[in-house]
Scaffold this motif. Structure first.
Motif, short mmCIF file in Angstrom:
data_model
loop_
_atom_site.label_atom_id
_atom_site.label_comp_id
_atom_site.label_asym_id
_atom_site.label_seq_id
_atom_site.Cartn_x
_atom_site.Cartn_y
_atom_site.Cartn_z
N LEU A 156 -0.27 6.10 3.12
CA LEU A 156 -1.29 5.99 2.09
C LEU A 156 -1.65 4.53 1.84
CD1 LEU A 156 -3.03 7.17 -0.18
CD2 LEU A 156 -1.00 7.06 -1.67
N VAL A 157 -0.65 3.64 1.82
CA VAL A 157 -0.92 2.22 1.61
C VAL A 157 -1.73 1.65 2.78
CG1 VAL A 157 0.16 -0.04 1.38
CG2 VAL A 157 1.12 1.90 0.16
N GLU A 165 -5.91 -0.44 7.36
CA GLU A 165 -5.18 -0.55 8.62
C GLU A 165 -5.28 0.73 9.43
OE1 GLU A 165 -0.62 -1.53 10.16
OE2 GLU A 165 -1.23 -2.02 8.11
N LEU A 166 -5.35 1.85 8.74
CA LEU A 166 -5.54 3.15 9.39
C LEU A 166 -6.86 3.76 8.93
CD1 LEU A 166 -1.97 4.76 9.09
CD2 LEU A 166 -2.95 3.60 11.07
N GLN A 167 -7.47 4.57 9.80
CA GLN A 167 -8.71 5.27 9.48
C GLN A 167 -8.41 6.75 9.27
OE1 GLN A 167 -11.57 3.74 8.88
NE2 GLN A 167 -10.56 1.77 9.36
N THR A 201 4.33 -5.81 2.66
CA THR A 201 4.84 -4.71 3.47
C THR A 201 6.29 -4.96 3.84
OG1 THR A 201 4.22 -5.70 5.59
CG2 THR A 201 2.52 -4.43 4.42
N GLN A 202 6.90 -3.97 4.47
CA GLN A 202 8.27 -4.12 4.93
C GLN A 202 8.36 -5.11 6.08
OE1 GLN A 202 10.41 -0.37 5.39
NE2 GLN A 202 8.85 0.69 4.19
N HIS A 203 7.23 -5.38 6.74
CA HIS A 203 7.18 -6.39 7.80
C HIS A 203 6.43 -7.62 7.28
CE1 HIS A 203 8.53 -3.18 10.48
NE2 HIS A 203 7.56 -2.43 9.99
N LEU A 219 -0.75 -4.09 -3.36
CA LEU A 219 -0.11 -2.99 -2.64
C LEU A 219 1.28 -3.46 -2.23
CD1 LEU A 219 -3.09 -1.98 -0.31
CD2 LEU A 219 -2.58 -1.12 -2.60
N LEU A 220 2.30 -2.97 -2.92
CA LEU A 220 3.67 -3.40 -2.68
C LEU A 220 4.47 -2.25 -2.08
CD1 LEU A 220 4.38 -5.34 -6.01
CD2 LEU A 220 3.35 -6.18 -3.89
N ASP A 221 4.89 -2.41 -0.83
CA ASP A 221 5.65 -1.38 -0.13
C ASP A 221 7.09 -1.86 0.04
OD1 ASP A 221 6.50 0.75 1.32
OD2 ASP A 221 5.25 0.37 3.10
#
Length: 285
Positions: A5-6, A12-14, A32-34, A104-106
């Motif tokens: 969802l993030v 980043e995704l469509q 992000t985690q990365h 947006l904090l993952d």
């Protein structure tokens, strides 16, 4: 699904169905985690900020990095040599400098200590923009979550209660509540503690005690006297003849005991004894 969802919100995704139409002037800040992907590990934090924001004075950048715990020698140390927690602080400093409309904090607490988590919670509560936070950290969630909405069975329902009540309800549903009808909790883990008693550890045999036997030391002292003052010897009532130096040699028996308790008897001449002059005359008679 949460990270997906993030990524959809960040572009980043469509999506396979539907549309995502962000505002043209919308500015997103994403953790992000990365997170290390946004850093140039060959540069120091100060060099990274100077290259990213060239119009800012160097002193202002130093002060700004210091507000996020990146201070002192850390500012001039290559980021490849920093720990993950220190790199996270550099990324948070960059997010704050960009002034985004939505954050947006993952999983932002993966490499943070407790003090940093509390500081992050305070910053989230004071942030006036939008916030999408994905986290499993109860320390962070308990400080920033005001309402709980349950997404289940294709419906969304508001939960009546705080995060601690929700956590206890989930425990009861999973059968890990602390009452008598369910298994006892082991710490704060979501696993059941078995009722089997722990096996007693076998007592190891005590090490044998060592006894220290002090050796018997025999000290021999010989006193010699001028031979002119000593008369010539004759028979002695003790069975020994005095010598010219005023000493007499007697036979003695010496016993020694070893560590095992057995005794050894050694016969031999005892040390010479000194005979006073007034007794030598009596012994010579």
């Amino acid at each position: 699904g949460k990270t997906t969802l993030v990524k959809l919100m960040a572009g980043e995704l469509q999506p396979t169905l539907g549309d995502i139409r962000p505002h043209g002037h919308l500015k997103l800040g994403r953790f992000t985690q990365h997170f290390v992907d946004v850093l140039d590990l060959d540069k120091t934090p100060l060099e990274f900020f100077e290259a990213t924001y060239p119009n800012d004075p160097r002193d202002e950048q130093r002060k700004y990095l210091g507000r996020f715990g990146v201070s002192g020698s850390m500012q001039v140390q290559k980021m490849a040599e920093l720990s993950d927690g220190q790199k996270s602080r550099v990324v948070f400093a960059k997010l704050g400098r960009d002034v985004p409309h939505i954050l947006l904090l993952d999983e932002p607490t993966n490499h943070l200590d407790m003090e940093s988590i509390d500081a992050l919670a305070k910053a989230v509560n004071e942030f006036e923009g939008g916030m999408v936070l994905v986290s499993h950290d109860m320390r962070l969630i308990s400080q920033v979550a005001n309402e709980i909405w349950i997404c289940d069975n294709k419906t969304i329902t508001k939960y009546k209660g705080d995060i601690m009540n929700f956590k206890m309800d989930m425990r009861r549903q999973m059968g890990i509540d602390g009452d008598g009808s369910a298994a006892k909790l082991r710490g704060d883990a979501s696993v059941k503690a078995t009722d089997k008693p722990k096996d007693k550890q076998a007592h190891s045999n005590p090490a044998p005690k060592l006894e220290v036997v002090k050796p018997v030391v025999t000290k021999t002292t010989t006193i010699e006297e001028d031979p002119k003052a000593s008369p010539s010897g004759s028979k002695s009532n003790a069975g020994a003849a005095p010598s010219d130096d005023g000493t007499v040699t007697t036979m003695a028996t010496m016993a020694t005991t070893n560590s095992t308790g057995s005794s050894t008897v050694i016969d031999g001449p005892a040390p010479k004894k000194y005979i006073p002059p007034h007794l030598r005359k009596k012994m010579s008679q």
